[in-house]
Design a protein around this motif. Structure first.
Motif, PDB file in Angstrom:
ATOM      1  N   GLY A 170       1.110  -0.884   0.629  1.00 16.09           N
ATOM      2  CA  GLY A 170      -0.404   0.098   0.312  1.00 16.09           C
ATOM      3  C   GLY A 170       0.694   0.947  -0.033  1.00 16.09           C
ATOM      4  N   VAL A 193      -4.003  -3.846  -3.741  1.00 11.27           N
ATOM      5  CA  VAL A 193      -5.109  -4.043  -3.291  1.00 11.27           C
ATOM      6  C   VAL A 193      -5.459  -2.735  -3.034  1.00 11.27           C
ATOM      7  N   LEU A 194      -6.931  -2.461  -3.543  1.00 16.96           N
ATOM      8  CA  LEU A 194      -7.391  -1.101  -3.967  1.00 16.96           C
ATOM      9  C   LEU A 194      -8.520  -1.075  -2.477  1.00 16.96           C
ATOM     10  N   ASP A 195      -7.926  -0.758  -1.499  1.00 15.33           N
ATOM     11  CA  ASP A 195      -8.343  -0.498  -0.176  1.00 15.33           C
ATOM     12  C   ASP A 195      -8.604   0.854   0.031  1.00 15.33           C
ATOM     13  N   ASP A 196      -9.739   1.242   0.961  1.00 15.39           N
ATOM     14  CA  ASP A 196      -9.711   2.449   1.104  1.00 15.39           C
ATOM     15  C   ASP A 196      -8.281   3.452   1.812  1.00 15.39           C
ATOM     16  N   ASP A 210      -7.908   6.368  -0.235  1.00 13.97           N
ATOM     17  CA  ASP A 210      -7.980   8.600  -0.226  1.00 13.97           C
ATOM     18  C   ASP A 210      -6.610   8.548  -0.356  1.00 13.97           C
ATOM     19  N   HIS A 215     -12.333 -10.256  -7.112  1.00 14.08           N
ATOM     20  CA  HIS A 215     -11.788  -9.722  -6.107  1.00 14.08           C
ATOM     21  C   HIS A 215     -11.170  -8.275  -5.809  1.00 14.08           C
ATOM     22  N   ASP A 237     -13.804  -4.724  -5.342  1.00 13.82           N
ATOM     23  CA  ASP A 237     -14.562  -4.028  -4.365  1.00 13.82           C
ATOM     24  C   ASP A 237     -15.648  -3.055  -5.440  1.00 13.82           C
ATOM     25  N   GLY A 263     -17.950  -0.520  -4.492  1.00 13.73           N
ATOM     26  CA  GLY A 263     -16.970   0.744  -3.316  1.00 13.73           C
ATOM     27  C   GLY A 263     -16.322   1.888  -4.534  1.00 13.73           C
TER      28      GLY A 263
END
Length: 333
Positions: free
Chosen positions: A40, A62-65, A69, A86, A88, A91
């Motif tokens: 990340g 990983v394209l998480d929050d 942000d 895989h 979201d 989202g």
């Protein structure tokens, strides 16, 4: 002008030279050659200022929050793949980020690979090769079956399933299809493929081909109860994700001689496990290590389609965009 970042193992060679030149005429482009996905923190630095992220699955962060942000300008993700379970999707859409896939680049290659696994399972040609090299027990029989006039149940009637039906039907197989997506059912019916229920297909099938996508809540497609509906001489071929079939249940059926063979385009059973090793040595398990798409034509086609998808996204008119409905009812592509 869009700012494009391309993450891949091949770097600039991921795209045809002419396409790279065309992109650079109108947009800013950075190619980052990697052999794995960045963390990340790494991704936040590498993708700073990006409007378009184009990546293979192997190099996709990983394209998480936490990451998104830090990438407020990101508007498009272009994935060099057909599968996207895989991600979201909802989202990303909520942040105004579209996701583009390449739904057709590997269709024919994967369908042909499925047919190859059907042939190999039926003829035991993989075991014959092992025997000729002294790698299989002498007592194991090479006896196989003919596939003409056998019933092939294709579970997942998207592009790959329909192409497999066309190929196998041309060889004299009786084709029946299963799908939960009304659009896929309609397309299959228009192609004159007989659609039946999941249970009916398994009861009727001599061979089962899994070409479906991995939809949350809808796998495994073949668990212990479903496998019990197959007759003992049936074969299963899986060119989707390994989770489409319950590997433990498959192993149990093979050991009980209640399933004749299982072929999967992955390494789902462990060659180092004594029991799995026996099943492989006897030719009742065939694993092709996720190679279905690895074809000269597929790679050439994929590079061209990847470039077209990146150009479209950069121009603000993305193609083959995955929507929430597609995510929920994705047929095999």
């Amino acid at each position: 002008m869009s700012q494009i970042v391309v993450l891949s193992r091949a770097g600039e060679a991921s795209l045809p030279p002419a396409s790279v030149k065309a992109l650079r005429v109108r947009h800013g482009v950075r190619f980052l050659q990697r052999h794995d996905a960045p963390t990340g923190e790494e991704a936040a630095e590498l993708l700073a200022g990006a409007t378009v992220l184009a990546s293979t699955n192997a190099t996709l962060p990983v394209l998480d929050d936490a990451l998104l942000d830090r990438l407020p300008g990101l508007r498009h993700v272009v994935l060099y793949a057909t599968g996207y379970e895989h991600l979201d999707i909802e989202g990303l859409a909520g942040r105004g980020i579209t996701v583009t896939t390449l739904p057709e680049y590997a269709t024919n290659g994967v369908a042909e690979h499925a047919l190859a696994l059907i042939f190999a399972s039926a003829t035991r040609i993989h075991l014959a090769n092992d025997k000729a090299r002294g790698r299989a027990p002498h007592h194991v029989s090479l006896r196989g079956v003919e596939i003409s006039n056998r019933t092939l149940a294709i579970i997942g009637m998207g592009r790959i399933g329909r192409r497999l039906a066309q190929l196998a039907g041309g060889l004299g197989m009786n084709i029946i299809g299963v799908d939960i997506d009304p659009d896929a059912v309609a397309s299959a019916a228009a192609a004159r493929i007989r659609m039946v229920t999941h249970e009916a297909a398994l009861r009727e099938a001599d061979l089962v081909a899994l070409t479906a996508s991995t939809i949350e809540g809808h796998f495994p497609i073949l668990g212990a109860c479903e496998l019990a509906l197959l007759h003992p001489d049936a074969f299963v071929v899986n060119v989707g994700r390994p989770v489409l079939a319950d590997t433990d249940a498959v192993r149990d059926r093979l050991l009980a001689r209640r399933l004749r063979g299982y072929a999967v385009d992955e390494v789902a059973l462990d060659p180092g496990d004594p029991i799995d090793a026996v099943l492989m040595a006897e030719g009742r398990v065939l694993q092709s290590a996720h190679s279905a798409w690895w074809r000269d034509e597929v790679l050439a086609r994929g590079a061209q389609m990847f470039a077209q998808a990146i150009q479209a996204a950069a121009d603000g008119a993305p193609i083959h965009v995955v929507g929430p409905r597609d995510h929920a009812l994705a047929a095999a592509r």
